[in-house]
Write a protein that holds these residues in place. Structure first.
Motif, PDB file in Angstrom:
ATOM      1  N   VAL A   1      12.967 -48.754 -37.917  1.00 37.39           N
ATOM      2  CA  VAL A   1      11.167 -48.655 -38.397  1.00 37.39           C
ATOM      3  C   VAL A   1      10.469 -47.755 -39.157  1.00 37.39           C
ATOM      4  O   VAL A   1       9.271 -47.489 -40.306  1.00 37.39           O
ATOM      5  CB  VAL A   1      10.679 -48.635 -36.862  1.00 37.39           C
ATOM      6  CG1 VAL A   1       8.725 -48.502 -37.321  1.00 37.39           C
ATOM      7  CG2 VAL A   1      10.883 -49.881 -35.745  1.00 37.39           C
ATOM      8  N   ARG A   2      11.234 -46.100 -38.981  1.00 39.45           N
ATOM      9  CA  ARG A   2      10.062 -45.441 -40.161  1.00 39.45           C
ATOM     10  C   ARG A   2      11.312 -44.769 -40.642  1.00 39.45           C
ATOM     11  O   ARG A   2      10.358 -44.663 -42.209  1.00 39.45           O
ATOM     12  CB  ARG A   2      11.116 -43.654 -38.606  1.00 39.45           C
ATOM     13  CG  ARG A   2      10.835 -42.636 -39.524  1.00 39.45           C
ATOM     14  CD  ARG A   2      11.627 -41.346 -38.674  1.00 39.45           C
ATOM     15  NE  ARG A   2      12.214 -40.965 -39.307  1.00 39.45           N
ATOM     16  CZ  ARG A   2      12.833 -40.189 -39.505  1.00 39.45           C
ATOM     17  NH1 ARG A   2      12.773 -39.091 -38.644  1.00 39.45           N
ATOM     18  NH2 ARG A   2      14.458 -39.701 -40.196  1.00 39.45           N
ATOM     19  N   ASP A   3      12.193 -45.399 -41.573  1.00 42.20           N
ATOM     20  CA  ASP A   3      12.444 -45.580 -42.367  1.00 42.20           C
ATOM     21  C   ASP A   3      13.072 -46.621 -43.256  1.00 42.20           C
ATOM     22  O   ASP A   3      12.871 -45.957 -45.098  1.00 42.20           O
ATOM     23  CB  ASP A   3      14.391 -44.940 -42.851  1.00 42.20           C
ATOM     24  CG  ASP A   3      13.966 -43.842 -41.554  1.00 42.20           C
ATOM     25  OD1 ASP A   3      13.452 -42.964 -42.110  1.00 42.20           O
ATOM     26  OD2 ASP A   3      15.122 -43.041 -41.521  1.00 42.20           O
ATOM     27  N   TYR A   4      12.541 -47.533 -42.976  1.00 44.96           N
ATOM     28  CA  TYR A   4      12.598 -48.894 -43.932  1.00 44.96           C
ATOM     29  C   TYR A   4      11.593 -49.856 -43.655  1.00 44.96           C
ATOM     30  O   TYR A   4      11.633 -51.282 -43.817  1.00 44.96           O
ATOM     31  CB  TYR A   4      14.329 -49.801 -43.642  1.00 44.96           C
ATOM     32  CG  TYR A   4      14.851 -48.765 -43.756  1.00 44.96           C
ATOM     33  CD1 TYR A   4      15.594 -48.049 -45.261  1.00 44.96           C
ATOM     34  CD2 TYR A   4      15.624 -47.814 -43.356  1.00 44.96           C
ATOM     35  CE1 TYR A   4      16.704 -47.586 -46.170  1.00 44.96           C
ATOM     36  CE2 TYR A   4      16.975 -46.944 -43.285  1.00 44.96           C
ATOM     37  CZ  TYR A   4      17.335 -46.933 -45.001  1.00 44.96           C
ATOM     38  OH  TYR A   4      18.346 -45.880 -45.520  1.00 44.96           O
TER      39      TYR A   4
ATOM     40  N   GLY B   1      15.863 -43.044 -46.355  1.00 43.06           N
ATOM     41  CA  GLY B   1      15.152 -43.677 -45.906  1.00 43.06           C
ATOM     42  C   GLY B   1      13.352 -42.537 -46.088  1.00 43.06           C
ATOM     43  O   GLY B   1      13.053 -42.470 -46.851  1.00 43.06           O
ATOM     44  N   ALA B   2      12.856 -42.390 -44.057  1.00 42.95           N
ATOM     45  CA  ALA B   2      12.183 -41.806 -45.084  1.00 42.95           C
ATOM     46  C   ALA B   2      11.926 -40.137 -44.914  1.00 42.95           C
ATOM     47  O   ALA B   2      10.894 -39.508 -44.438  1.00 42.95           O
ATOM     48  CB  ALA B   2      11.201 -41.920 -44.144  1.00 42.95           C
ATOM     49  N   ALA B   3      12.588 -39.603 -45.454  1.00 45.97           N
ATOM     50  CA  ALA B   3      13.199 -37.857 -44.761  1.00 45.97           C
ATOM     51  C   ALA B   3      13.404 -37.668 -45.833  1.00 45.97           C
ATOM     52  O   ALA B   3      13.930 -37.588 -46.068  1.00 45.97           O
ATOM     53  CB  ALA B   3      13.997 -37.904 -43.423  1.00 45.97           C
ATOM     54  N   TYR B   4      13.279 -35.660 -46.750  1.00 47.48           N
ATOM     55  CA  TYR B   4      14.003 -35.839 -47.671  1.00 47.48           C
ATOM     56  C   TYR B   4      14.792 -35.089 -46.978  1.00 47.48           C
ATOM     57  O   TYR B   4      14.487 -34.233 -45.612  1.00 47.48           O
ATOM     58  CB  TYR B   4      12.476 -34.466 -48.018  1.00 47.48           C
ATOM     59  CG  TYR B   4      11.590 -35.272 -48.805  1.00 47.48           C
ATOM     60  CD1 TYR B   4      11.531 -35.687 -49.906  1.00 47.48           C
ATOM     61  CD2 TYR B   4      10.424 -35.701 -48.430  1.00 47.48           C
ATOM     62  CE1 TYR B   4      10.939 -35.925 -50.735  1.00 47.48           C
ATOM     63  CE2 TYR B   4       9.731 -35.912 -49.441  1.00 47.48           C
ATOM     64  CZ  TYR B   4      10.180 -35.845 -49.696  1.00 47.48           C
ATOM     65  OH  TYR B   4       8.735 -37.159 -51.148  1.00 47.48           O
TER      66      TYR B   4
ATOM     67  N   SER C   1       6.886 -49.368 -47.216  1.00 49.98           N
ATOM     68  CA  SER C   1       7.625 -47.673 -46.959  1.00 49.98           C
ATOM     69  C   SER C   1       8.780 -47.462 -47.771  1.00 49.98           C
ATOM     70  O   SER C   1       9.413 -46.524 -49.060  1.00 49.98           O
ATOM     71  CB  SER C   1       7.564 -47.010 -45.901  1.00 49.98           C
ATOM     72  OG  SER C   1       8.083 -47.310 -45.299  1.00 49.98           O
ATOM     73  N   ALA C   2       9.877 -48.120 -47.544  1.00 48.41           N
ATOM     74  CA  ALA C   2      11.136 -47.750 -48.623  1.00 48.41           C
ATOM     75  C   ALA C   2      11.001 -48.079 -50.071  1.00 48.41           C
ATOM     76  O   ALA C   2      11.903 -47.462 -50.239  1.00 48.41           O
ATOM     77  CB  ALA C   2      11.661 -48.602 -48.117  1.00 48.41           C
ATOM     78  N   ALA C   3      10.589 -48.523 -49.936  1.00 46.14           N
ATOM     79  CA  ALA C   3      10.254 -48.837 -51.457  1.00 46.14           C
ATOM     80  C   ALA C   3       8.747 -47.691 -52.599  1.00 46.14           C
ATOM     81  O   ALA C   3       9.248 -47.375 -53.465  1.00 46.14           O
ATOM     82  CB  ALA C   3       9.511 -50.337 -52.142  1.00 46.14           C
ATOM     83  N   VAL C   4       8.290 -47.188 -51.344  1.00 43.30           N
ATOM     84  CA  VAL C   4       7.593 -46.355 -51.966  1.00 43.30           C
ATOM     85  C   VAL C   4       8.213 -45.060 -52.086  1.00 43.30           C
ATOM     86  O   VAL C   4       7.761 -44.323 -52.421  1.00 43.30           O
ATOM     87  CB  VAL C   4       5.940 -46.679 -50.902  1.00 43.30           C
ATOM     88  CG1 VAL C   4       5.229 -45.267 -51.235  1.00 43.30           C
ATOM     89  CG2 VAL C   4       5.355 -47.646 -51.438  1.00 43.30           C
ATOM     90  N   GLY C   5       8.896 -45.182 -50.600  1.00 44.21           N
ATOM     91  CA  GLY C   5       9.274 -42.815 -50.583  1.00 44.21           C
ATOM     92  C   GLY C   5       8.191 -42.625 -49.388  1.00 44.21           C
ATOM     93  O   GLY C   5       7.368 -43.069 -49.444  1.00 44.21           O
TER      94      GLY C   5
END
Length: 692
Positions: A197-200, A651-654, A558-562
């Protein structure tokens, strides 16, 4: 069939809402009926805009809950596969910014436990053959071990990319997940769902559907980064994670899984008798001195500066077991050397180092300035001293959260233990926006039902905004599958094609009725049913642009956007809220209603934004509190750092490029004064100056 019924129901609700709102607006603003005076019309417009916002919010929540509820497993897995392919690109800077890369080899180690996986008959033993070796395992459970910097994370990323590229329908989708945020109270299956959910950008229902169907292959990275060194092995989070992995099954069979870990730590797990069961183990081989010399000699820097590099290459070839050869026996250290001395500096200074730690400190001391120099000419240019100080602040912040924390997730920064003042500032902001207008309204002795209703609305919005101070609060518009790409990105064209194709076309056409009717009512001449208000028309022309941006972004994941798309989304919704605010303030000014009405308008829409996007407002407060230590446009800086090879994205994390780099920054958060080069005549030719 059920999916088509759901789409028709959604479109009908959109059509009914738009028609009702349009009819109310036309009746209220029709000459000779409804609201006649400008203040009355302003009130009607404000109520309709607020109603539209609330309806859009309710529809967004409903769409989030219903998205992907009934989707074929194969189709859902194919969509996740595309998201993973877009989310996990291999940056050239990760490999050193050159076509020449270090060759990573590995070998299967005998598994200490009796319940080990059956190995392939003829292992490839090289980076390109890891996918084939994994597919030959029975069961398909693999542990990748290696020394610090051996390339475990790079090997895992390459494995995800290659397996995702060659997977067939029905095969599980490899998903790279960092293990740092797993806690004992959370089951491993729920943890995987949360990261999907969060990363992809998957919905909760679709993520759980994929996991339950066995269509997700977790590639778990960072087992060795979960605990501090002083934590006993039996009490560590890492041991609890291994126990949880042992219970991750598909029926009675162990579920497919890939895990990375440091060699010495996993040796301790095997010695304790509690490693991961039913798995094979591969060990990444150290880079030999001859291979290291060959890698460095083929780089562009050595090719152009052969005289400078000759002593280092001779040392590697002449003393293959020497200290320098042992210090440069990992791909990470080789990339560090190539980056630090590619364009400047003298690699000969490494010959003066007496320990591996000294070699590492010397290389990392050049890493940031050399990386900044390598991206010269990009749009976002920062001074090396600023980059060092900002990254040091972020590294120290992760250290405060716990020794095993490696994920830098922007929405969670305001919830970190050191962000107390940011949360206090947010609470004060919400309280002022909600209570100050109430005090003004109640101070007037002539209060009526409208005043009481408006006061109650402000209090409710304030309470909704304050609920985000709880640790589990999430924003309505902080959805994982809604984030804006950078302006000018080709993803916008993808979003427009998705919005205008298939089932989205009718939703776009029906939903576009609202801004078209509003603009027609404001801009059209009176004989055609309009009011011909040119100033208001200029203000309302912004509506279609916001509308089409909103719909286009809705179809992007969000996976495509980053991870940088989340702050951009918050700023966009701030713009959406600001638009009716400006219109109503202008109407108030033209009607001469005074600053009290302006304050009420600003407070109402400010509270509405905090109620809808509280996490974004908290993140803004965190940036304001840390404005002297970090750039205000932090996401832009982190994206630039990603381009420079200092930061990577999972995913959604640096994440910092390497754990050694993160730990070095915690020890050196402030850049030191540059020391003179070992051979200034070679590394830094003197510059001729003239005296005026």
């Amino acid at each position: 069939m059920e999916r088509g019924t759901e789409n028709r129901t959604r479109n009908r609700w959109i059509a009914v809402t738009c028609v009702l709102l349009a009819c109310c607006l036309l009746y209220a603003l029709r000459p000779g009926q409804g609201a006649e005076s400008l203040p009355d019309r302003m009130g009607v417009v404000g109520m309709l805009l607020t109603a539209l916002t609330l309806v859009a919010t309710a529809f967004g929540v409903w769409a989030t809950q219903r998205a992907g509820a009934v989707v074929d497993d194969v189709v859902a897995a194919r969509q996740l596969s595309r998201a993973v392919a877009l989310a996990e690109p291999m940056s050239p800077r990760v490999l050193g910014g050159d076509r020449v890369v270090a060759d990573v080899t590995y070998s299967f180690r005998p598994y200490a436990h009796a319940r080990g996986a059956a190995l392939p008959l003829a292992p490839a033993g090289r980076l390109g053959g890891l996918v084939a070796d994994y597919q030959a395992l029975r069961p398909r459970r693999l542990v990748i071990t290696g020394q610090p910097g051996a390339g475990k994370s790079v090997l895992a990323r390459s494995f995800v990319a290659e397996l995702n590229k060659s997977r067939a329908d029905g095969d599980p989708v490899p998903v790279l997940i960092a293990l740092g945020d797993w806690e004992r109270e959370e089951s491993f299956r729920d943890w995987v769902v949360r990261h999907l959910v969060r990363d992809y950008g998957r919905s909760w229902k679709r993520a759980r559907q994929l996991v339950d169907a066995g269509l997700v292959l977790p590639v778990v990275d960072g087992l060795d980064e979960m605990d501090r060194a002083e934590v006993p092995l039996a009490e560590s989070r890492a041991q609890s994670a291994l126990d949880a992995l042992a219970g991750y099954q598909e029926g009675l069979e162990p579920a497919p899984l890939v895990l990375t870990c440091r060699t010495d730590l996993y040796d301790e797990f095997e010695a304790s008798g509690r490693p991961m069961l039913d798995a094979a183990r591969v060990e990444i081989d150290p880079v030999s001195a001859e291979a290291a010399a060959g890698f460095l000699s083929r780089r562009a820097g050595a090719a152009y500066r052969q005289a400078v590099w000759a002593p280092v290459l001779d040392e590697l070839r002449g003393r293959p077991q020497g200290m320098l050869a042992r210090s440069l026996s990992t791909p990470w250290r080789l990339v560090l050397v190539a980056t630090a001395y590619e364009q400047a500096n003298d690699p000969g200074e490494l010959l003066a180092c007496s320990t591996r730690e000294e070699v590492g400190d010397t290389l990392l001391g050049h890493f940031i300035p050399s990386s900044v120099r390598a991206v010269t000419g990009t749009r976002s240019r920062y001074a090396p001293e600023d980059v060092h100080a900002w990254l040091g602040t972020l590294a120290c912040g992760l250290q405060e959260q716990g020794g095993g924390t490696t994920d830098l997730v922007l929405p969670e920064l305001a919830r970190s233990p050191g962000a107390v003042w940011a949360r206090r500032l947010y609470a004060v902001l919400v309280g002022v926006l909600a209570l100050a207008p109430v005090v003004i309204l109640m101070s007037d002795g002539d209060t009526d039902a409208v005043m009481w209703g408006l006061s109650a609305l402000l209090v409710v919005l304030g309470a909704a905004g304050l609920r985000y101070l709880r640790s589990g609060g999430t924003g309505l518009w902080g959805r994982a599958d809604f984030a804006l790409p950078p302006w000018g990105s080709p993803l916008w064209r993808v979003g427009m094609r998705l919005a205008w194709s298939g089932r989205g076309r009718w939703a776009v056409c029906v939903a576009a009725l609202w801004p078209v009717l509003v603009l027609w009512r404001v801009a059209a001449p009176q004989r055609f049913g309009g009011v011909e208000n040119l100033p208001m028309t200029a203000a309302m022309l912004f509506t279609p642009a916001l509308f089409f941006v909103l719909l286009t972004a809705y179809f992007l994941g969000s996976a495509a956007v980053g991870p940088s798309g989340w702050p951009r989304t918050g700023a966009f919704f701030a713009l959406i809220v600001l638009w009716p605010t400006v219109i109503m303030v202008l109407l108030s000014r033209s009607a001469g209603l005074g600053p009290t009405v302006d304050l009420l308008v600003l407070s109402m829409f400010g509270s509405l934004y905090c109620a809808l996007g509280g996490p974004m407002a908290m993140y803004t407060c965190w940036l304001l509190v840390n404005c002297r230590r970090l750039p205000f446009r932090l996401s832009r800086f982190l994206e630039w750092s990603r381009t420079a090879g200092l930061i990577r994205v999972t995913g959604a994390a640096y994440q910092f490029r390497h754990r050694e780099f993160q730990e070095w920054l915690t020890r050196h958060p402030v850049p030191a004064r540059p020391a003179p080069a070992a051979h200034p005549a070679t590394a830094h030719p003197p510059t001729r100056t003239t005296t005026p």
